[in-house]
Design a protein around this motif. Structure first.
Motif, PDB file in Angstrom:
ATOM      1  N   ARG A  28       0.562  -1.580   0.017  1.00 34.91           N
ATOM      2  CA  ARG A  28      -0.040   0.113   0.007  1.00 34.91           C
ATOM      3  C   ARG A  28       0.799   1.262  -0.264  1.00 34.91           C
ATOM      4  O   ARG A  28       2.273   0.813   0.673  1.00 34.91           O
ATOM      5  N   GLU A  29       0.253   2.581  -0.655  1.00 35.80           N
ATOM      6  CA  GLU A  29       0.782   3.720  -0.921  1.00 35.80           C
ATOM      7  C   GLU A  29       1.030   3.677   1.301  1.00 35.80           C
ATOM      8  O   GLU A  29       3.049   4.851   0.775  1.00 35.80           O
ATOM      9  N   TYR A  32       4.741   2.578   2.373  1.00 33.21           N
ATOM     10  CA  TYR A  32       6.153   3.406   1.100  1.00 33.21           C
ATOM     11  C   TYR A  32       6.578   4.014   1.941  1.00 33.21           C
ATOM     12  O   TYR A  32       7.501   5.030   2.236  1.00 33.21           O
ATOM     13  N   LYS A  33       4.787   5.134   2.108  1.00 36.91           N
ATOM     14  CA  LYS A  33       5.780   6.525   2.914  1.00 36.91           C
ATOM     15  C   LYS A  33       6.046   6.194   4.498  1.00 36.91           C
ATOM     16  O   LYS A  33       7.221   7.206   4.731  1.00 36.91           O
ATOM     17  N   GLN A  34       5.605   5.436   4.349  1.00 38.40           N
ATOM     18  CA  GLN A  34       6.107   5.415   6.403  1.00 38.40           C
ATOM     19  C   GLN A  34       7.524   5.184   6.216  1.00 38.40           C
ATOM     20  O   GLN A  34       7.863   5.515   8.183  1.00 38.40           O
ATOM     21  N   ARG A  39       8.500   6.571  -4.637  1.00 42.00           N
ATOM     22  CA  ARG A  39       8.373   5.878  -5.989  1.00 42.00           C
ATOM     23  C   ARG A  39       8.631   6.615  -7.114  1.00 42.00           C
ATOM     24  O   ARG A  39       7.267   7.496  -8.036  1.00 42.00           O
ATOM     25  N   CYS A  40       9.181   6.240  -8.077  1.00 34.83           N
ATOM     26  CA  CYS A  40       9.071   7.392  -8.105  1.00 34.83           C
ATOM     27  C   CYS A  40       8.431   6.976 -10.039  1.00 34.83           C
ATOM     28  O   CYS A  40       8.288   6.001 -10.599  1.00 34.83           O
ATOM     29  N   ASP A 176      11.962  -3.972   5.144  1.00 38.39           N
ATOM     30  CA  ASP A 176      10.427  -4.661   5.917  1.00 38.39           C
ATOM     31  C   ASP A 176       9.403  -4.392   5.226  1.00 38.39           C
ATOM     32  O   ASP A 176       8.978  -3.881   6.166  1.00 38.39           O
ATOM     33  N   LEU A 177       9.880  -3.940   3.927  1.00 39.98           N
ATOM     34  CA  LEU A 177       7.717  -3.998   4.125  1.00 39.98           C
ATOM     35  C   LEU A 177       6.791  -4.678   3.558  1.00 39.98           C
ATOM     36  O   LEU A 177       7.518  -5.614   3.060  1.00 39.98           O
ATOM     37  N   PRO A 178       5.997  -4.694   4.487  1.00 36.38           N
ATOM     38  CA  PRO A 178       4.430  -6.126   4.228  1.00 36.38           C
ATOM     39  C   PRO A 178       4.402  -5.913   2.948  1.00 36.38           C
ATOM     40  O   PRO A 178       3.500  -4.951   2.689  1.00 36.38           O
ATOM     41  N   ILE A 179       4.896  -6.776   2.199  1.00 33.53           N
ATOM     42  CA  ILE A 179       4.638  -6.628   0.967  1.00 33.53           C
ATOM     43  C   ILE A 179       2.893  -7.648   0.509  1.00 33.53           C
ATOM     44  O   ILE A 179       3.310  -8.207   1.323  1.00 33.53           O
TER      45      ILE A 179
END
Length: 228
Positions: A28-29, A32-34, A39-40, A176-179
């Motif tokens: 979720r967006e 990424y922000k956290q 995201r380029c 550690d992005l929750p994918i």
């Protein structure tokens, strides 16, 4: 009260036709922000991200063999991005696709004795999205890419075919992005599209020498950071 030190911005470069959309949609967006991950867009490069976020910004990106990327880019734009997108041709693309039906034809005409055919091929290379924005656009040179690596700025560098089998490692690299991986196919082109013959591959290596140098540098970086 102790202040929490903000992590340097991590720029997820969107290198066209390398699985960048898949990487952008792994979570979720807000996730990424956290993690201060940006995201380029396709226009963003090593240089523009350094200017915007500082030389200590971190980098993440995927890459693939230049010939595979060339074929994928051609057919993706020939379809105007369908079925995932509906990105209308630019005037230059409309002209290019009226003249060329396959990527093989472009590469053949690059070596044509006809100046008209050769000019048309160069026109197509300069106007078809993703082809005109090659590795030189994103990374400038193999030397520049390796300097970023030596500076410790590259956290994720992975070849396209290895993305789906290394999601846990990718998650770790992306702080550690929750994918939540999509079921979308990384390779959107139909299986029956015409591939390049040996002559076209030879033309690719001759005409896109800098692309191959950057590709090999990216492979070295991927190996060094554990994504080989």
């Amino acid at each position: 009260m102790q202040r929490v030190r903000k992590l340097p911005t991590l720029c997820l470069l969107h290198v066209g036709k390398t699985g960048g959309t898949y990487l952008r949609n792994l979570a979720r967006e807000d996730a990424y922000k956290q993690r201060n991950i940006v995201r380029c867009i396709h226009g963003d490069t090593l240089e523009t991200t350094a200017q915007q976020y500082g030389d200590n910004r971190k980098l993440a990106f995927s890459f693939r063999d230049p010939a595979e990327r060339f074929v994928s880019a051609f057919y993706s734009r020939q379809r105007q991005g369908r079925p995932r997108y509906q990105a209308t041709w630019t005037p230059g693309e409309a002209i290019a696709f009226k003249y060329f039906e396959t990527p093989q034809q472009i590469l053949s005409d690059l070596k044509s004795c006809s100046e008209v055919a050769k000019s048309a091929a160069h026109f197509a290379l300069a106007h078809i999205q993703h082809i005109k924005l090659g590795y030189v656009h994103y990374f400038h040179s193999a030397t520049r890419l390796l300097l970023e690596h030596q500076s410790g700025n590259i956290l994720l560098c992975i070849e396209t075919p290895k993305i789906s089998m290394n999601l846990l490692q990718i998650s770790t690299a992306l702080r550690d992005l929750p994918i939540n991986p999509s079921s979308d196919n990384l390779h959107a082109n139909p299986l029956d599209v015409e591939q390049l013959d040996e002559s076209a591959h030879s033309t690719m290596r001759d005409h896109f020498g800098q692309e191959y140098k950057i590709f090999e540098a990216a492979r070295q970086v991927a190996k060094d950071i554990g994504f080989a």
